[in-house]
Design a protein around this motif. Sequence first.
Motif, mmCIF file in Angstrom:
data_model
loop_
_atom_site.group_PDB
_atom_site.id
_atom_site.type_symbol
_atom_site.label_atom_id
_atom_site.label_comp_id
_atom_site.label_asym_id
_atom_site.label_seq_id
_atom_site.Cartn_x
_atom_site.Cartn_y
_atom_site.Cartn_z
ATOM 1 N N ALA A 90 41.589 43.862 26.815
ATOM 2 C CA ALA A 90 42.221 44.483 27.986
ATOM 3 C C ALA A 90 41.299 44.407 29.201
ATOM 4 C CB ALA A 90 42.580 45.934 27.683
ATOM 5 N N ILE A 91 40.003 44.581 28.983
ATOM 6 C CA ILE A 91 39.030 44.503 30.076
ATOM 7 C C ILE A 91 38.993 43.084 30.638
ATOM 8 C CG2 ILE A 91 36.565 44.631 30.631
ATOM 9 C CD1 ILE A 91 36.437 46.942 28.537
ATOM 10 N N VAL A 92 38.937 42.100 29.755
ATOM 11 C CA VAL A 92 38.887 40.701 30.193
ATOM 12 C C VAL A 92 40.183 40.313 30.894
ATOM 13 C CG1 VAL A 92 38.763 38.316 29.364
ATOM 14 C CG2 VAL A 92 37.202 40.026 28.445
ATOM 15 N N TRP A 93 41.329 40.685 30.331
ATOM 16 C CA TRP A 93 42.617 40.359 30.951
ATOM 17 C C TRP A 93 42.767 41.039 32.310
ATOM 18 C CZ3 TRP A 93 45.692 36.496 30.111
ATOM 19 C CH2 TRP A 93 45.717 35.894 28.861
ATOM 20 N N SER A 94 42.068 42.137 32.521
ATOM 21 C CA SER A 94 42.125 42.834 33.811
ATOM 22 C C SER A 94 41.308 42.136 34.887
ATOM 23 C CB SER A 94 41.621 44.271 33.657
ATOM 24 O OG SER A 94 42.464 44.986 32.797
ATOM 25 N N GLY A 95 40.555 41.117 34.490
ATOM 26 C CA GLY A 95 39.808 40.332 35.464
ATOM 27 C C GLY A 95 38.312 40.600 35.495
ATOM 28 N N PHE A 96 37.842 41.478 34.627
ATOM 29 C CA PHE A 96 36.406 41.764 34.598
ATOM 30 C C PHE A 96 35.687 40.721 33.747
ATOM 31 C CE2 PHE A 96 38.460 45.805 35.409
ATOM 32 C CZ PHE A 96 37.720 46.296 36.470
ATOM 33 N N ASN A 97 34.583 40.205 34.262
ATOM 34 C CA ASN A 97 33.796 39.263 33.462
ATOM 35 C C ASN A 97 32.437 39.834 33.089
ATOM 36 O OD1 ASN A 97 32.467 39.106 35.883
ATOM 37 N ND2 ASN A 97 32.795 36.920 36.174
ATOM 38 N N GLN A 147 30.574 38.910 20.363
ATOM 39 C CA GLN A 147 29.371 38.311 20.933
ATOM 40 C C GLN A 147 29.126 38.920 22.306
ATOM 41 O OE1 GLN A 147 27.371 36.081 19.323
ATOM 42 N NE2 GLN A 147 28.717 36.587 17.628
ATOM 43 N N ARG A 148 27.923 39.328 22.573
ATOM 44 C CA ARG A 148 27.619 39.973 23.858
ATOM 45 C C ARG A 148 27.816 39.053 25.053
ATOM 46 N NH1 ARG A 148 23.501 44.774 24.016
ATOM 47 N NH2 ARG A 148 24.294 45.888 22.229
ATOM 48 N N ARG A 149 27.607 37.790 24.854
ATOM 49 C CA ARG A 149 27.831 36.808 25.925
ATOM 50 C C ARG A 149 28.734 35.733 25.323
ATOM 51 N NH1 ARG A 149 25.975 35.290 30.752
ATOM 52 N NH2 ARG A 149 24.439 36.927 30.963
ATOM 53 N N ASN A 150 29.866 35.551 25.962
ATOM 54 C CA ASN A 150 30.813 34.562 25.473
ATOM 55 C C ASN A 150 31.506 33.912 26.672
ATOM 56 O OD1 ASN A 150 33.243 36.222 26.152
ATOM 57 N ND2 ASN A 150 32.330 37.582 24.621
ATOM 58 N N CYS A 161 33.274 36.894 28.970
ATOM 59 C CA CYS A 161 32.548 37.968 29.650
ATOM 60 C C CYS A 161 31.121 38.094 29.106
ATOM 61 C CB CYS A 161 33.269 39.308 29.492
ATOM 62 S SG CYS A 161 33.292 39.929 27.809
ATOM 63 N N ALA A 162 30.352 38.867 29.829
ATOM 64 C CA ALA A 162 28.999 39.222 29.405
ATOM 65 C C ALA A 162 28.936 40.745 29.360
ATOM 66 C CB ALA A 162 27.965 38.672 30.380
#
Length: 101
Positions: free
Chosen positions: A3-10, A43-46, A49-50
């Motif tokens: 949901a965070i990634v789909w909201s545009g946050f990287n 994964q913390r970095r993918n 997102c990071a």
Amino acid sequence: MSAIVWSGFNKCVFLFPYETTRDQGIPHDLDIMYELWRVPRYQRRNRYCATRDIASLVAALPPGPRRAALEQRAKDLMRTSISPRGSFSDASRGRGRRDVR
């Protein structure tokens, strides 16, 4: 997390690392990830997102009053989120959870 990634946050910064949620009795995210994908954590970095935990960001600051104040603030926030028993409330641990089996 999706949901965070789909909201545009990287970039995502979190207060409770997964180890803490597991140890404090709120393993919902861990359980869901394991049940869906058989992985213990993301994964913390993918490529989407990071992520970073607040504790590591504060620890990277030079020693001094600002760092000490932020360390204390993070501890205070964590303490107020945890019940007196040292774990999250029964409601947040999934009481009444429906099993689909």
